[in-house]
Design a protein around this motif. Structure first.
Motif, PDB file in Angstrom:
ATOM      1  N   PHE A   1     -27.673  -3.432   5.346  1.00 54.73           N
ATOM      2  CA  PHE A   1     -28.865  -2.817   5.923  1.00 54.73           C
ATOM      3  C   PHE A   1     -29.738  -2.211   4.813  1.00 54.73           C
ATOM      4  O   PHE A   1     -29.564  -1.056   4.435  1.00 54.73           O
ATOM      5  CB  PHE A   1     -28.456  -1.753   6.942  1.00 54.73           C
ATOM      6  N   PRO A   2     -30.692  -3.008   4.284  1.00 59.54           N
ATOM      7  CA  PRO A   2     -31.525  -2.518   3.185  1.00 59.54           C
ATOM      8  C   PRO A   2     -32.641  -1.589   3.623  1.00 59.54           C
ATOM      9  O   PRO A   2     -33.292  -0.965   2.777  1.00 59.54           O
ATOM     10  CB  PRO A   2     -32.095  -3.812   2.585  1.00 59.54           C
ATOM     11  N   THR A   3     -32.914  -1.501   4.919  1.00 60.23           N
ATOM     12  CA  THR A   3     -33.972  -0.632   5.414  1.00 60.23           C
ATOM     13  C   THR A   3     -33.445   0.222   6.560  1.00 60.23           C
ATOM     14  O   THR A   3     -32.464  -0.123   7.219  1.00 60.23           O
ATOM     15  CB  THR A   3     -35.176  -1.455   5.921  1.00 60.23           C
ATOM     16  N   GLY A   4     -34.124   1.331   6.801  1.00 60.12           N
ATOM     17  CA  GLY A   4     -33.777   2.199   7.916  1.00 60.12           C
ATOM     18  C   GLY A   4     -32.692   3.193   7.565  1.00 60.12           C
ATOM     19  O   GLY A   4     -31.760   2.897   6.817  1.00 60.12           O
ATOM     20  N   GLU A   5     -32.819   4.373   8.129  1.00 60.51           N
ATOM     21  CA  GLU A   5     -31.802   5.407   7.911  1.00 60.51           C
ATOM     22  C   GLU A   5     -30.555   5.132   8.731  1.00 60.51           C
ATOM     23  O   GLU A   5     -29.437   5.415   8.306  1.00 60.51           O
ATOM     24  CB  GLU A   5     -32.371   6.778   8.278  1.00 60.51           C
TER      25      GLU A   5
ATOM     26  N   GLU B   1     -28.484   3.195  -1.855  1.00 60.06           N
ATOM     27  CA  GLU B   1     -27.178   2.633  -1.493  1.00 60.06           C
ATOM     28  C   GLU B   1     -27.235   2.112  -0.061  1.00 60.06           C
ATOM     29  O   GLU B   1     -27.416   2.888   0.879  1.00 60.06           O
ATOM     30  CB  GLU B   1     -26.068   3.679  -1.665  1.00 60.06           C
ATOM     31  N   ASN B   2     -27.083   0.800   0.094  1.00 62.01           N
ATOM     32  CA  ASN B   2     -27.234   0.164   1.399  1.00 62.01           C
ATOM     33  C   ASN B   2     -25.905   0.102   2.145  1.00 62.01           C
ATOM     34  O   ASN B   2     -24.930  -0.474   1.640  1.00 62.01           O
ATOM     35  CB  ASN B   2     -27.770  -1.257   1.240  1.00 62.01           C
ATOM     36  N   PRO B   3     -25.843   0.648   3.363  1.00 67.05           N
ATOM     37  CA  PRO B   3     -24.641   0.470   4.182  1.00 67.05           C
ATOM     38  C   PRO B   3     -24.399  -1.018   4.472  1.00 67.05           C
ATOM     39  O   PRO B   3     -25.340  -1.816   4.510  1.00 67.05           O
ATOM     40  CB  PRO B   3     -24.973   1.232   5.467  1.00 67.05           C
TER      41      PRO B   3
END
Length: 440
Positions: free
Chosen positions: A73-77, A157-159
């Motif tokens: 998930f490169p975008t969004g909190e 840091e991407n989940p």
């Protein structure tokens, strides 16, 4: 007659489908279904998530197919998997697993939070090595669907997630769990097993029990069979086949992420020896100076005693101690252990015991806990290995506890958090040290 038989067959088939409604394996990052070497069916994730990107990597060792794909998930909190079907009001175990595999070429494994059913939070620290990380939660879904969400904790840091597994538990299990609470796994250990992890089919609920590669004195049960029905949490018989035993044991790796959290610890005891009339094994167990179980522990032969404690941890390094009663001729022992942080808990801690004759532990309330941090384990080997517990120790005369006695401090390595990527051959990645020493 033929029509009636056909209708009965259809009804039986429907019952089978319904009974497995809550057992789901989601291969994150994959759009297709497949059956793995252990006959588990994996489904693609496109019906459960609408955000994120997919990636694959080529493992350097033999790795399960489901762990070579991932969604990141490169975008969004916050990004969520939702509409995962479960039985409303029934207990479930949800396991998420994370194999980084350097899929992005950055060689920097991220840290992020995972939240189950919108309220049970765990912190995940992934690794760059071939070992994976896992997180587990046990809770009671409030609806017929549940969710698993991933929260970005650091901007760069991407989940990501490799798999999501849903396992239904019996309502009679984990009766210390409150209706709005969650148990966030910290540790689940089978003492005396020296190599393979235990999971389905040996554990019908597909819990993963970590081995203890080295030990002090290992006892192997002489019982033809071990009745596990008396323990509410139904530990699998195979983890009760071996035990650690030593005079005045003290475990210092039974630890929580930080002080002040509300925890639930449950221990399992089964006597491995056919005791003579002049032999007796009775002892007390304490965790962080609180007694586990309301009374003395006397492990039954061919059955199991379960002792538990809910409380608020008061030190940064809690420890588990075993002390024999003065009239006991044999040393204390332990077969298996589970340790959880409790999310959404309130009230004062209690302890409880259930034995081979049945009995349900008291529920009690934790004590103002916050959701846990702390990783889960790693990616286990498939199938949990063979059903051949380690031997060694055995026997035992009066006063020895099966070979217990004093022999000075002993240090062993136990890999509680990272186990190696679901490989055919286990290569333990030891990251935790257990010290077992005389407590005098």
């Amino acid at each position: 007659m033929a029509q009636a038989s056909f209708i009965c067959l259809l009804l039986s088939f429907s019952i089978i489908i319904l009974s497995n409604a809550a057992d789901i394996n989601i291969d994150c990052g994959s759009s297709s279904s497949h059956v793995d070497a252990d006959n588990r069916t994996w489904v693609g994730d496109t019906g459960f998530v609408t955000t994120g990107l997919t990636s694959t990597f080529k493992p350097i060792v033999t790795t399960a197919e489901s762990l070579t794909t991932l969604r990141y998930f490169p975008t969004g909190e916050t990004n969520c998997y939702s509409n995962i079907p479960v039985d409303k009001g029934g207990k479930v175990l949800v396991r998420t697993r994370f194999n980084y595999g350097n899929y992005d070429g950055e060689n920097k494994a991220p840290k992020f939070d995972v939240v189950y059913d919108g309220k049970h939070r765990d912190s995940v620290v992934t690794v760059t090595s071939i070992s994976g990380t896992r997180s587990e939660a046990i809770y009671i879904p409030e609806s017929g669907n549940t969710s698993v969400c991933f929260f970005r904790m650091f901007l760069n840091e991407n989940p990501f997630v490799s798999t999501i597994e849903i396992r239904r538990l019996d309502d009679s299990m984990y009766t210390d769990l409150g209706p709005k609470e969650g148990f966030i796994l910290q540790q689940r250990t089978a003492y005396g097993r020296v190599q393979d992890l235990v999971r389905s089919p040996f554990d019908p609920y597909d819990r993963i029990w970590a081995p203890t590669p080295l030990s002090t004195v290992t006892l192997t049960s002489a019982a033809t069979s071990i009745n596990t029905s008396g323990a509410d949490n139904r530990p699998p018989e195979i983890v009760l086949r071996t035990a650690w035993s030593r005079e005045d044991m003290a475990f210092y790796d039974i630890k929580l992420p930080f002080s002040g959290v509300t925890f639930y610890i449950v221990l399992y005891f089964s006597e491995p020896l056919t005791l003579a009339s002049d032999q007796k094994r009775t002892f007390y167990v304490n965790y962080d100076n609180k007694q586990v179980g309301p009374s003395v522990i006397a492990p039954p032969f061919g059955a199991v005693t379960q002792a538990s404690l809910r409380a608020v941890v008061t030190t940064s390094l809690p420890y588990l101690t075993f002390k024999a009663k003065p009239d006991s001729t044999l040393n204390p022992l332990i077969n298996a252990l589970e340790l959880y942080v409790i999310s959404n808990s309130a009230g004062n801690g209690t302890n409880s015991t259930s034995s081979g004759s049945g009995g349900s532990p008291s529920t009690g309330g934790g004590g103002g806990g916050s959701p846990s941090t702390g990783g889960g384990g790693g990616s286990p080997t498939t199938g949990g290995g063979g059903e051949s517990p380690s031997t060694g120790g055995g026997g035992g005369s009066s006063g020895s506890g099966g070979g217990g006695g004093k022999s000075g401090p002993l240090t062993t390595t136990i890999n509680h958090h990272h186990y190696g990527s679901e490989q055919t051959v286990i290569a333990p990645n030891a990251d935790t040290v257990t010290q077992i020493q005389n407590a005098k």
